[in-house]
Design an enzyme around this catalytic site. Structure first.
Site, PDB file in Angstrom:
ATOM      1  N   ARG A  88      -2.341  -0.985   5.319  1.00 15.12           N
ATOM      2  CA  ARG A  88      -3.449  -1.672   4.633  1.00 15.12           C
ATOM      3  C   ARG A  88      -3.004  -3.046   4.134  1.00 15.12           C
ATOM      4  O   ARG A  88      -3.767  -4.019   4.200  1.00 15.12           O
ATOM      5  CB  ARG A  88      -3.954  -0.815   3.469  1.00 15.12           C
ATOM      6  CG  ARG A  88      -4.767   0.382   3.900  1.00 15.12           C
ATOM      7  CD  ARG A  88      -5.118   1.295   2.732  1.00 15.12           C
ATOM      8  NE  ARG A  88      -3.960   2.038   2.240  1.00 15.12           N
ATOM      9  CZ  ARG A  88      -3.987   2.871   1.207  1.00 15.12           C
ATOM     10  NH1 ARG A  88      -5.115   3.057   0.531  1.00 15.12           N
ATOM     11  NH2 ARG A  88      -2.909   3.533   0.830  1.00 15.12           N
ATOM     12  N   CYS A 113       0.867  -1.177   0.000  1.00 13.06           N
ATOM     13  CA  CYS A 113       0.000   0.000   0.000  1.00 13.06           C
ATOM     14  C   CYS A 113       0.903   1.225   0.000  1.00 13.06           C
ATOM     15  O   CYS A 113       1.870   1.277  -0.761  1.00 13.06           O
ATOM     16  CB  CYS A 113      -0.958  -0.029   1.194  1.00 13.06           C
ATOM     17  SG  CYS A 113      -0.166  -0.237   2.810  1.00 13.06           S
TER      18      CYS A 113
END
Length: 447
Positions: free
Chosen positions: A396, A391
């Site tokens: 994430r 990410c």
């Protein structure tokens, strides 16, 4: 008809207020109840959807009623009745591939409440008489999340901390961590699961790239937090932050790291007490192994490049669509925009701080794994390949890694440096793409 309208209005109103909902009368069911044979026939009818209205945890495989039932009826989608209050019903149905004209067969304790909500939206609804109990009674098979024990219910955590006997626990020492950003632990002081400790992500990662700290410091931090390779580490808090720490702990060599499904919100929703007292864990004398014990869990830039060249490897972008297209960088501390050349898009959420595509409607539970599987199939992501998620700087990607390992994927990693490192490194900063691809997830990395 007027009587039916009143029943529906009262039911939906109670759901919206978060009050205890009474089961509506049978009159709200348009099609009545169905049998095991009818459920089995429905599996072959694309117009009929079987829906499990029990909790996310029961659907995954947890036997919360002690009946020896692990998982869900094959082919069923999961929409907990308790999740009606968490968001737009029509949006939730759309995520599950349910469209106007579908007939829906429900099962679960509060199916009548769900039926009222669905009928109000115009769906034809029936209830599987007997549900999972009848299915098990007939010795029919169930499906479940392969490693469901790594995503634990709040009720299991409560019983464990109270010293009760629980499944999937071997007696090892336990540490619970509320993970987020902030050395002083402001979120922790506002309320946390009793007995849990605060973990600041800045203790295990650092700028300017926000990669993990070096292995010596990781080992020292594990020891400072009282963690050894034999500790059962339970994580919650901001799911992005919690899994960032969880992945680093697994990389270091902690054998058993699990995520609390629902986090503090789920804990509070269950009516469990919280505390505000800050406690410091007793340090461990020795972590118990050299770090890293699982180096393959986190890869760096050279390995990311090699993965892009490999026939059986994929770098998966866990970033919003706007970030992927290069319309925004996503961060005020990252200037370059675009995507890594040859990487596939794995969906994510609305911005760098959300991951709606991988979570339940309340944003604190793992999204039903069958939906993630279908999403990946649609994105041409081959789960048999070596997948490395990335990410902006790793948060994430870490959460998706956690869900992938719960789904039983073997060859999965987090590319630690992510877009920030790739876009700011001389050797790779020109290996980027912008704009909408001609064919999604079929771009190549040019050597």
């Amino acid at each position: 008809m007027k009587k039916l309208f009143v029943i529906l209005t009262l039911t939906i109103g109670l759901i919206g207020c978060g009050s205890k909902v009474e089961e509506p009368k049978d009159q709200v069911i348009k099609k009545g109840s169905v049998s095991v044979k009818e459920v089995q026939k429905a599996e072959k009818d694309k117009n009929i959807v079987l829906m499990d209205t029990r909790s996310y945890d029961e659907y995954n495989g947890w036997d919360l009623d002690g009946k020896g039932i692990n998982g869900h009826i094959p082919g069923a989608v999961n929409y907990p009745t308790s999740a009606i209050k968490d968001g737009d019903i029509e949006k939730a149905l759309e995520r599950k591939g349910i469209v106007a004209g579908n007939e829906i067969i429900l099962y679960g304790k509060e199916s009548k409440t769900m039926a009222a909500a669905l009928i109000e939206k115009g769906y034809t609804v029936s209830i599987f008489d007997g549900g999972v109990d009848k299915w098990a009674e007939d010795s029919l098979s169930f499906e479940k999340l392969k490693k469901y024990e790594t995503i634990v219910p709040v009720s299991w955590v409560k019983d464990l901390l109270e010293g009760k006997k629980v499944n999937h626990y071997d007696g090892r020492p336990v540490k619970v961590f509320n993970v987020g950003w902030g050395e002083k632990g402001k979120p922790h002081k506002e309320g946390h699961i009793p007995g849990s400790y605060w973990m600041h992500t800045g203790w295990v990662e650092e700028g300017p790239l926000w990669n993990r700290v070096d292995d010596v410091r990781i080992k020292a931090e594990m020891e400072r937090q009282g963690i050894t390779t034999n500790t059962l580490v339970l994580i919650y808090g901001d799911p992005l932050a919690a899994t960032r720490f969880g992945v680093i702990a697994k990389y270091a060599g902690v054998e058993d790291v699990r995520m609390i499904n629902g986090g503090l919100k789920g804990w509070k929703d269950a009516g469990y007490p919280v505390e505000t007292e800050m406690k410091t864990p007793k340090p461990a004398k020795e972590f118990g192994a050299e770090v890293p014990q699982n180096p393959e869990i986190i890869i760096d830039l050279p390995e990311a490049v090699e993965l892009l060249k490999a026939e059986d490897g994929d770098l998966i972008s866990i970033r919003s669509w706007r970030e992927y297209l290069g319309k925004v960088s996503g961060y005020d501390y990252i200037k370059p925009r675009g995507r890594i050349e040859g990487a596939k898009w794995g969906m994510a959420g609305s911005d760098p701080w959300h991951l709606e595509d991988y979570r339940g409607m309340d944003q604190f539970h793992m999204r039903p794994y069958t939906e993630i599987q279908k999403m990946w199939e649609g994105l041409k992501i081959n789960s048999k390949n070596h997948l490395a998620f990335y990410c902006g700087t790793g948060w994430r990607a870490s959460e998706v890694w956690f869900y992938a390992q719960a789904m039983g994927l073997q060859r999965i990693s987090v590319y630690d440096g992510g877009w920030k490192e790739w876009s700011e490194t001389k050797e790779t900063q020109k290996k980027v793409l912008k704009g909408e691809p001609k064919v999604l997830n079929e771009e190549s990395f040019m050597n």
